[in-house]
Enzyme design. Sequence first.
Site, PDB file in Angstrom:
ATOM      1  N   GLU A 233      -4.982   3.897   6.225  1.00 30.61           N
ATOM      2  CA  GLU A 233      -4.567   3.702   4.842  1.00 30.61           C
ATOM      3  C   GLU A 233      -5.150   4.808   3.961  1.00 30.61           C
ATOM      4  O   GLU A 233      -4.597   5.168   2.926  1.00 30.61           O
ATOM      5  CB  GLU A 233      -5.100   2.332   4.373  1.00 30.61           C
ATOM      6  CG  GLU A 233      -4.456   1.803   3.134  1.00 30.61           C
ATOM      7  CD  GLU A 233      -5.443   1.182   2.196  1.00 30.61           C
ATOM      8  OE1 GLU A 233      -5.646   1.751   1.103  1.00 30.61           O
ATOM      9  OE2 GLU A 233      -6.018   0.142   2.546  1.00 30.61           O
TER      10      GLU A 233
ATOM     11  N   ARG B 129       0.820  -1.208   0.000  1.00 29.45           N
ATOM     12  CA  ARG B 129       0.000   0.000   0.000  1.00 29.45           C
ATOM     13  C   ARG B 129       0.859   1.267   0.000  1.00 29.45           C
ATOM     14  O   ARG B 129       0.534   2.261   0.656  1.00 29.45           O
ATOM     15  CB  ARG B 129      -0.948   0.043   1.203  1.00 29.45           C
ATOM     16  CG  ARG B 129      -1.987  -1.060   1.231  1.00 29.45           C
ATOM     17  CD  ARG B 129      -2.993  -0.862   0.097  1.00 29.45           C
ATOM     18  NE  ARG B 129      -4.158  -1.711   0.261  1.00 29.45           N
ATOM     19  CZ  ARG B 129      -4.226  -2.978  -0.174  1.00 29.45           C
ATOM     20  NH1 ARG B 129      -3.197  -3.524  -0.800  1.00 29.45           N
ATOM     21  NH2 ARG B 129      -5.321  -3.672  -0.008  1.00 29.45           N
TER      22      ARG B 129
ATOM     23  N   SER C 294     -10.734  -0.673   2.819  1.00 29.56           N
ATOM     24  CA  SER C 294      -9.998  -0.846   4.082  1.00 29.56           C
ATOM     25  C   SER C 294      -9.575   0.522   4.593  1.00 29.56           C
ATOM     26  O   SER C 294      -8.920   1.274   3.873  1.00 29.56           O
ATOM     27  CB  SER C 294      -8.738  -1.673   3.860  1.00 29.56           C
ATOM     28  OG  SER C 294      -9.060  -2.936   3.353  1.00 29.56           O
TER      29      SER C 294
HETATM   30  N1  EPU Z   1     -10.899 -10.706   9.857  1.00 32.74           N
HETATM   31  C1  EPU Z   1     -11.637 -10.786  11.000  1.00 32.74           C
HETATM   32  N2  EPU Z   1     -12.686  -9.925  11.177  1.00 32.74           N
HETATM   33  C2  EPU Z   1     -13.025  -9.003  10.253  1.00 32.74           C
HETATM   34  C3  EPU Z   1     -12.256  -8.921   9.073  1.00 32.74           C
HETATM   35  C4  EPU Z   1     -11.186  -9.776   8.882  1.00 32.74           C
HETATM   36  O1  EPU Z   1     -11.386 -11.601  11.881  1.00 32.74           O
HETATM   37  O2  EPU Z   1     -13.983  -8.262  10.484  1.00 32.74           O
HETATM   38  C5  EPU Z   1      -9.755 -11.620   9.669  1.00 32.74           C
HETATM   39  C6  EPU Z   1     -10.148 -12.999   9.185  1.00 32.74           C
HETATM   40  O3  EPU Z   1      -9.342 -13.911   9.880  1.00 32.74           O
HETATM   41  C7  EPU Z   1      -9.734 -13.010   7.738  1.00 32.74           C
HETATM   42  C8  EPU Z   1      -8.553 -12.065   7.732  1.00 32.74           C
HETATM   43  O4  EPU Z   1      -8.879 -11.095   8.715  1.00 32.74           O
HETATM   44  O5  EPU Z   1      -9.353 -14.287   7.336  1.00 32.74           O
HETATM   45  C9  EPU Z   1      -8.299 -11.394   6.408  1.00 32.74           C
HETATM   46  O6  EPU Z   1      -9.480 -10.735   5.968  1.00 32.74           O
HETATM   47  P1  EPU Z   1      -9.717 -10.398   4.423  1.00 32.74           P
HETATM   48  O7  EPU Z   1      -9.476 -11.595   3.602  1.00 32.74           O
HETATM   49  O8  EPU Z   1     -11.031  -9.707   4.301  1.00 32.74           O
HETATM   50  O9  EPU Z   1      -8.539  -9.429   4.052  1.00 32.74           O
HETATM   51  P2  EPU Z   1      -7.964  -8.137   4.794  1.00 32.74           P
HETATM   52  O10 EPU Z   1      -6.562  -8.447   5.195  1.00 32.74           O
HETATM   53  O11 EPU Z   1      -8.886  -7.666   5.865  1.00 32.74           O
HETATM   54  C10 EPU Z   1      -6.884  -7.122   2.638  1.00 32.74           C
HETATM   55  C11 EPU Z   1      -6.891  -5.820   1.899  1.00 32.74           C
HETATM   56  C12 EPU Z   1      -8.172  -5.669   1.094  1.00 32.74           C
HETATM   57  C13 EPU Z   1      -8.267  -6.830   0.119  1.00 32.74           C
HETATM   58  C14 EPU Z   1      -8.258  -8.139   0.917  1.00 32.74           C
HETATM   59  C15 EPU Z   1      -8.258  -9.362   0.035  1.00 32.74           C
HETATM   60  C16 EPU Z   1      -5.558  -4.314   3.270  1.00 32.74           C
HETATM   61  C17 EPU Z   1      -5.550  -3.122   4.174  1.00 32.74           C
HETATM   62  N3  EPU Z   1      -6.764  -4.710   2.830  1.00 32.74           N
HETATM   63  O12 EPU Z   1      -7.942  -7.073   3.595  1.00 32.74           O
HETATM   64  O13 EPU Z   1      -8.088  -4.466   0.353  1.00 32.74           O
HETATM   65  O14 EPU Z   1      -9.446  -6.754  -0.660  1.00 32.74           O
HETATM   66  O15 EPU Z   1      -7.050  -8.188   1.733  1.00 32.74           O
HETATM   67  O16 EPU Z   1      -7.004  -9.570  -0.520  1.00 32.74           O
HETATM   68  O17 EPU Z   1      -4.502  -4.855   2.965  1.00 32.74           O
HETATM   69  C18 EPU Z   1      -8.675  -2.161   0.366  1.00 32.74           C
HETATM   70  O18 EPU Z   1      -7.472  -1.921   0.414  1.00 32.74           O
HETATM   71  O19 EPU Z   1      -9.534  -1.249   0.340  1.00 32.74           O
HETATM   72  C19 EPU Z   1      -9.123  -3.543   0.391  1.00 32.74           C
HETATM   73  C20 EPU Z   1     -10.413  -3.862   0.448  1.00 32.74           C
END
Ligand code: EPU
Length: 342
Positions: A338, A167, A242
């Site tokens: 972010e 990012r 995010s």
């Molecule tokens: N999780 C929770 N509770 C929640 C949300 C997430 O426990 O409310 C945990 C779960 O264990 C889940 C893990 O977090 O398995 C990862 O969640 P997710 O797959 O939704 O991915 P993220 O790490 O929360 C990142 C990016 C997203 C992108 C997704 C998918 C960042 C800041 N965000 O989210 O990007 O779509 O991975 O690859 O790195 C964005 O930047 O706007 C965005 C949506």
Amino acid sequence: MNIHQQYSLKKHNTFGVDALAAYFAEVTSIEELKELLTYAKEHLPSHLPLLFLGGGSNLLLTQDFEGLVIQLSLKGISEEKLNDDEVLVTAKAGENWHEFVQYTLRKNYGGLENLSLIPGNVGTSPMQNIGAYGVEIKDHFVSCKVLNLQTLTVDEYNNAQCRFGYRDSIFKQELKGKAVILEVTFKLSTRNHIVKTEYGAIQHELQKMGVTNASIQDISAAVVHIRESKLPDPKLIGNAGSFFKNPTISTEQFASVQALHPEIPHYPSGDLVKIPAGWLIEQCGWKGKQIGNVATHEMQALVIINKTGQATGKEIFEFSTKIIESVKDQFGIELEREVNII
Ligand code: EPU
């Protein structure tokens, strides 16, 4: 070219925050942009701050903007065949990101399918090196053309020069406020596509779809399903995706947190450990929680939403500060925003 005064930015940021720009103009070509900048220098109050807008999808306006907002609406896509396997595709900054990805998939060009349905425009994609489901734009980015705001000359930056990180890029660091991205060139595959399906949610979705040998179009469809089920549509509920970055912590700090929370999800990130911020926020009791007009999304705690449509940027910012304080108190981990705060 029209320069509006005291112009509402409500429709120009995906949070749907109603802040005013002292001056606002839209440009559709490099020439128009240069003309506007020259005009502003000569005719508008000196030292007027500038704010360049793409899709307004990574922006939180906490106050009126006492400067000139420039909406970048440069359009157009061109292609150049490299060899039998690869093509260079160049899109102008004002092209909508998802429509651009759909265009490449219609042509059966592979590389960007995992990045389907990310809000925003092509021109802002390199700024924060957008990424999702195991792919970042740096994986397919060749170069971009930028307008140097001091000299009004057009410079080109290749992949290494952009210094992409998680990012992050040179455009959020040294070049912040000094350059405007005009167009971006990607190298995509035309056959023998290398698909990335390792991300758990994608595998699960493809199984549900009954797909075994996934095409790039199948992956895009899977990503669209996942995002639609987990993330709020900014056209219906104001949000900027995010709101925080996923923090990275030392292995020592991780060990002490894990001792108290053995179930903590985590991923290796160089010498550090990356923790999903959404998990930390949920553990602190914030998932779906609402204060005034602001809440976190019920399906993904990392996404802050303008729940009633009436939230001010200040209210959203204060809500995010409370989340940072909670996570710091409970886990000793400092979340970083972010979203670009104005
Ligand atoms: N999780 C929770 N509770 C929640 C949300 C997430 O426990 O409310 C945990 C779960 O264990 C889940 C893990 O977090 O398995 C990862 O969640 P997710 O797959 O939704 O991915 P993220 O790490 O929360 C990142 C990016 C997203 C992108 C997704 C998918 C960042 C800041 N965000 O989210 O990007 O779509 O991975 O690859 O790195 C964005 O930047 O706007 C965005 C949506």
